[in-house]
Enzyme design. Structure first.
Site, PDB file in Angstrom:
ATOM      1  CG  ASN A  55      72.050  64.107  86.039  1.00  0.00           C
ATOM      2  OD1 ASN A  55      72.397  65.212  85.621  1.00  0.00           O
ATOM      3  ND2 ASN A  55      70.790  63.823  86.292  1.00  0.00           N
TER       4      ASN A  55
ATOM      5  CB  CYS B   1      65.966  65.038  87.260  1.00  0.00           C
ATOM      6  SG  CYS B   1      66.100  65.227  85.484  1.00  0.00           S
TER       7      CYS B   1
ATOM      8  CD  GLU C  63      64.030  71.103  82.578  1.00  0.00           C
ATOM      9  OE1 GLU C  63      63.383  70.281  83.283  1.00  0.00           O
ATOM     10  OE2 GLU C  63      63.607  71.547  81.510  1.00  0.00           O
TER      11      GLU C  63
ATOM     12  CD  GLU D 229      66.947  71.998  79.683  1.00  0.00           C
ATOM     13  OE1 GLU D 229      67.058  70.994  80.412  1.00  0.00           O
ATOM     14  OE2 GLU D 229      67.883  72.774  79.436  1.00  0.00           O
TER      15      GLU D 229
HETATM   16  N1  LIG Z   1      67.176  67.448  88.430  1.00  0.00           N
HETATM   17  C1  LIG Z   1      68.338  66.941  88.156  1.00  0.00           C
HETATM   18  O1  LIG Z   1      68.626  66.599  87.019  1.00  0.00           O
HETATM   19  C2  LIG Z   1      69.338  66.829  89.227  1.00  0.00           C
HETATM   20  C3  LIG Z   1      69.003  66.784  90.558  1.00  0.00           C
HETATM   21  N2  LIG Z   1      69.967  66.690  91.487  1.00  0.00           N
HETATM   22  C4  LIG Z   1      69.606  66.578  92.892  1.00  0.00           C
HETATM   23  O2  LIG Z   1      70.408  67.431  93.642  1.00  0.00           O
HETATM   24  C5  LIG Z   1      71.156  66.695  94.617  1.00  0.00           C
HETATM   25  C6  LIG Z   1      72.482  67.346  94.841  1.00  0.00           C
HETATM   26  O3  LIG Z   1      73.260  67.405  93.655  1.00  0.00           O
HETATM   27  P1  LIG Z   1      74.129  68.683  93.358  1.00  0.00           P
HETATM   28  O4  LIG Z   1      74.999  68.476  92.185  1.00  0.00           O
HETATM   29  O5  LIG Z   1      74.800  69.088  94.620  1.00  0.00           O
HETATM   30  O6  LIG Z   1      72.979  69.697  92.916  1.00  0.00           O
HETATM   31  P2  LIG Z   1      72.979  71.238  93.013  1.00  0.00           P
HETATM   32  O7  LIG Z   1      71.619  71.719  92.758  1.00  0.00           O
HETATM   33  O8  LIG Z   1      73.632  71.680  94.264  1.00  0.00           O
HETATM   34  O9  LIG Z   1      73.957  71.695  91.818  1.00  0.00           O
HETATM   35  C7  LIG Z   1      73.562  71.830  90.477  1.00  0.00           C
HETATM   36  C8  LIG Z   1      74.407  72.924  89.833  1.00  0.00           C
HETATM   37  O10 LIG Z   1      74.169  74.164  90.481  1.00  0.00           O
HETATM   38  C9  LIG Z   1      75.393  74.755  90.902  1.00  0.00           C
HETATM   39  N3  LIG Z   1      75.143  75.532  92.096  1.00  0.00           N
HETATM   40  C10 LIG Z   1      75.154  75.112  93.386  1.00  0.00           C
HETATM   41  N4  LIG Z   1      74.843  76.128  94.211  1.00  0.00           N
HETATM   42  C11 LIG Z   1      74.609  77.216  93.434  1.00  0.00           C
HETATM   43  C12 LIG Z   1      74.235  78.566  93.707  1.00  0.00           C
HETATM   44  N5  LIG Z   1      74.044  79.006  94.944  1.00  0.00           N
HETATM   45  N6  LIG Z   1      74.073  79.398  92.668  1.00  0.00           N
HETATM   46  C13 LIG Z   1      74.241  78.964  91.399  1.00  0.00           C
HETATM   47  N7  LIG Z   1      74.614  77.717  91.083  1.00  0.00           N
HETATM   48  C14 LIG Z   1      74.789  76.839  92.087  1.00  0.00           C
HETATM   49  C15 LIG Z   1      76.295  73.563  91.096  1.00  0.00           C
HETATM   50  O11 LIG Z   1      77.644  73.946  91.098  1.00  0.00           O
HETATM   51  C16 LIG Z   1      75.912  72.696  89.931  1.00  0.00           C
HETATM   52  O12 LIG Z   1      76.517  73.148  88.748  1.00  0.00           O
HETATM   53  C17 LIG Z   1      71.208  65.294  94.056  1.00  0.00           C
HETATM   54  O13 LIG Z   1      71.434  64.349  95.036  1.00  0.00           O
HETATM   55  C18 LIG Z   1      69.842  65.208  93.432  1.00  0.00           C
HETATM   56  O14 LIG Z   1      68.880  64.903  94.383  1.00  0.00           O
HETATM   57  C19 LIG Z   1      71.279  66.688  91.131  1.00  0.00           C
HETATM   58  C20 LIG Z   1      71.668  66.706  89.825  1.00  0.00           C
HETATM   59  C21 LIG Z   1      70.702  66.740  88.767  1.00  0.00           C
HETATM   60  C1  LIG Z   2      67.858  61.321  79.240  1.00  0.00           C
HETATM   61  N1  LIG Z   2      66.936  61.143  80.336  1.00  0.00           N
HETATM   62  C2  LIG Z   2      65.579  61.370  79.886  1.00  0.00           C
HETATM   63  C3  LIG Z   2      67.038  59.793  80.838  1.00  0.00           C
HETATM   64  C4  LIG Z   2      67.248  62.054  81.448  1.00  0.00           C
HETATM   65  C5  LIG Z   2      67.449  63.495  81.081  1.00  0.00           C
HETATM   66  C6  LIG Z   2      67.164  64.435  82.209  1.00  0.00           C
HETATM   67  C7  LIG Z   2      68.247  64.600  83.227  1.00  0.00           C
HETATM   68  O1  LIG Z   2      69.099  65.513  83.044  1.00  0.00           O
HETATM   69  O2  LIG Z   2      68.263  63.880  84.231  1.00  0.00           O
END
Ligand SMILES: NC(=O)C1=CN([C@@H]2O[C@H](COP(=O)(O)OP(=O)(O)OC[C@H]3O[C@@H](n4cnc5c(N)ncnc54)[C@H](O)[C@@H]3O)[C@@H](O)[C@H]2O)C=CC1
Ligand SMILES: C[N+](C)(C)CCCC(=O)O
Length: 505
Positions: A168, A299, A265, A479
């Site tokens: 994102n 997030c 995070e 962070e």
């Molecule tokens: N908190 C946040 O900022 C975010 C939350 N999400 C949530 O996660 C959902 C799925 O998105 P994804 O991109 O598939 O998230 P994800 O948690 O699967 O992936 C995030 C990162 O972790 C890596 N990854 C995946 N499996 C791993 C493993 N076993 N070991 C180490 N690294 C690993 C991925 O390649 C990516 O770089 C979204 O729909 C959303 O709900 C997604 C992106 C950001």
């Molecule tokens: C920039 N902000 C605060 C809108 C989001 C940053 C956190 C994230 O990685 O989702």
């Protein structure tokens, strides 16, 4: 897209860019993926066209990157903080100079609007500049002990840190993780999300151009398997992860095996609470900020919008009017405020949440449907209209689960006590927000909401000077802000005797 070809980004438009350059970076240069048979297509969200191929790194490549980071760490960690600061300030300057080109590339890979991407790139160089400022301030303590003896502490780096990013905020996440890491004297190996492999390597080139030793900031491409190789590698001291809760748990488990430090995070389902004594115009703008940045894929979004019953009709009327007016379309156009979701499956998942909400009794006041822009080149893009759900209850799926799309759930409430209880009734705790003119109430709410951040009379602003991170299952560690120095360094205590050793045995 190397720095040389980044120059051609000036005139780039949606649907016109294909990236053929090598996307890994270690030992001071770009490296192509070796396992070409495992290449995965990466799509341009606004068109659905293939933008490039992502070749995941295997064990040998991960090892090479980590070894290259380690040799850079040995040199970098010996520099004074002020010397590191000079290099980081130069990196921040270069990013600022190229902000528009980097932002364009980010838009083409991520689908968010150019207006937002420019902010993301600005936040990135500000973060590097901020930690450059802190690098020279790292210091220990001097403690006097009896008999002239004394002790002092040294703030030392951890070693090779791993950053694993989400899709994102691809460039910004790489900056948020690398800036404090490098300021403290660490090296970093960063793995972007496989959906957004393109811009992290630009940051690697910029750090090199600014003068970091070769290998100090490496990029390895890949998904879960490459991520696991990084988390399991014995030479890695710390993992900082941004992504979903299930993956965060796996990262923590893997890191536990060799007792690596971890920052997580993770996701959220944050409450935004709007009291009847608020300034309604600001509350409506705040609700839009809390839900629709980056197509709702944020997030810390405040997706459970609690509105005090007395003002619910006015709030809904205004928020629906403003939401319907959001310009969805070509993310590279200045007038666009909402671009495309990251992937087709993500779009389908979000639309699935909307139909589930309808089945459970929610009322769609606007949006929640696939959106097909009139421009023919955008026909295959992953667009949807931003959605407001009314008639929501706390037990509905749309209110309990992180949707990660442009869907706002509105929930009426009566009293402060009731809304605090309902707002905290979640396993997440990333952020929260409150709109009120009553300052005592605002601070009472901030005290009682179980979340890492509470926004008062605004939402989703994230200055690099203030810490960002979660409570409960939204993670731990922080962070940004001064405190993050603690998460990328360790204290050594040095005890110095000035007299004779006591005759004890
Ligand atoms: N908190 C946040 O900022 C975010 C939350 N999400 C949530 O996660 C959902 C799925 O998105 P994804 O991109 O598939 O998230 P994800 O948690 O699967 O992936 C995030 C990162 O972790 C890596 N990854 C995946 N499996 C791993 C493993 N076993 N070991 C180490 N690294 C690993 C991925 O390649 C990516 O770089 C979204 O729909 C959303 O709900 C997604 C992106 C950001
Ligand atoms: C920039 N902000 C605060 C809108 C989001 C940053 C956190 C994230 O990685 O989702």
């Amino acid at each position: 897209m190397s720095l040389a070809t980044l120059d051609t980004m000036g005139g780039a438009s949606t649907g016109s860019v294909t990236v053929t350059e090598q996307l890994n970076f270690w030992a001071g240069k770009r490296v192509g993926g070796r396992n070409r048979e495992r290449a995965e297509p990466v799509f341009e969200p606004a068109t659905g066209r293939v933008l490039c191929q992502m070749v995941p790194c295997g064990a040998e490549e991960v090892d090479e990157a980590i070894m290259s980071a380690h040799s850079a760490y040995v040199q970098w960690s010996k520099k004074a903080g002020t010397e590191r600061a000079r290099v980081m300030l130069e990196a921040a300057r270069i990013i600022r100079e190229r902000r528009e080109k980097i932002a364009k590339l980010e838009v083409i890979n991520n689908g968010k609007s150019i207006t937002e991407a420019l902010v993301d790139i600005d936040v990135s160089w500000q973060c590097i500049e901020y930690y450059a400022g802190l690098a020279g301030t790292l210091a220990g303590q001097h403690v006097q002990l009896p008999g002239g003896a004394f002790a002092y502490t040294r703030r030392e780096p951890l070693g090779v840190c791993v950053g694993i990013g989400a899709w994102n905020y691809p460039f910004q996440i790489a900056a948020w993780k690398s800036a404090p890491a490098l300021a403290c004297g660490n090296a970093m190996v960063f793995k972007p999300s496989p959906f957004t492999p393109v811009t992290a390597v630009i940051l690697a080139e910029i750090y090199k151009e600014a003068g970091v030793p070769d290998g100090l900031f490496c990029v390895v491409q890949g998904g879960a398997e490459t991520g696991s190789l990084l988390c399991n590698h014995p030479k890695v001291a710390k993992v900082s992860f941004t992504g979903s809760v299930p993956t965060g748990k796996k990262v923590m488990e893997m890191s536990a095996k060799s007792v690596k430090q971890v920052t997580l995070e993770l996701g959220g389902k944050s409450p935004l609470i709007i009291f009847k004594d608020c300034e309604l115009g600001n509350a409506v703008k705040g609700a839009l900020m809390a839900n629709f940045l980056t197509q709702g894929q944020v997030c810390c979004n405040g997706t459970r919008v609690f509105v005090q019953k007395d003002i619910l009709p006015q709030f809904l009327e205004e928020v629906v009017k403003r939401t319907k007016a959001i310009a969805v379309g070509d993310p590279l156009l200045d007038g666009t405020r909402m671009g495309a979701l990251i992937t087709k499956p993500q779009l389908e998942k979000v639309l699935g949440f909307v139909s589930q909400a309808k089945k459970e009794g929610a009322r769609v006041l606007c949006g929640g449907e696939p959106f097909v822009p009139t421009d023919p080149k955008l026909k295959g893009g992953y667009f949807m209209s931003p959605c407001i759900l009314d008639n929501c209850r706390d037990d509905m799926t749309c209110v309990k689960e992180e949707i990660f799309g442009p869907v706002m759930s509105v929930l009426p409430f009566d009293t402060e006590e009731e809304v605090i209880r309902r707002a905290n009734n979640t396993t997440f705790g990333l952020a929260s927000g409150v709109f009120t003119r009553d300052i005592s109430r605002a601070h009472r709410m901030a005290e009682n909401l179980e979340a890492g951040t509470c926004f008062i009379n605004n939402y989703n602003i994230s200055p690099v000077e203030v810490p960002f991170g979660g409570y409960k299952m939204s993670g731990f560690g922080r962070e940004n802000g001064q405190v993050t120095i603690e998460y990328y360094s360790q204290l050594k205590t040095v005890v110095v005797e000035m007299g004779d050793v006591e005759d004890y045995f």
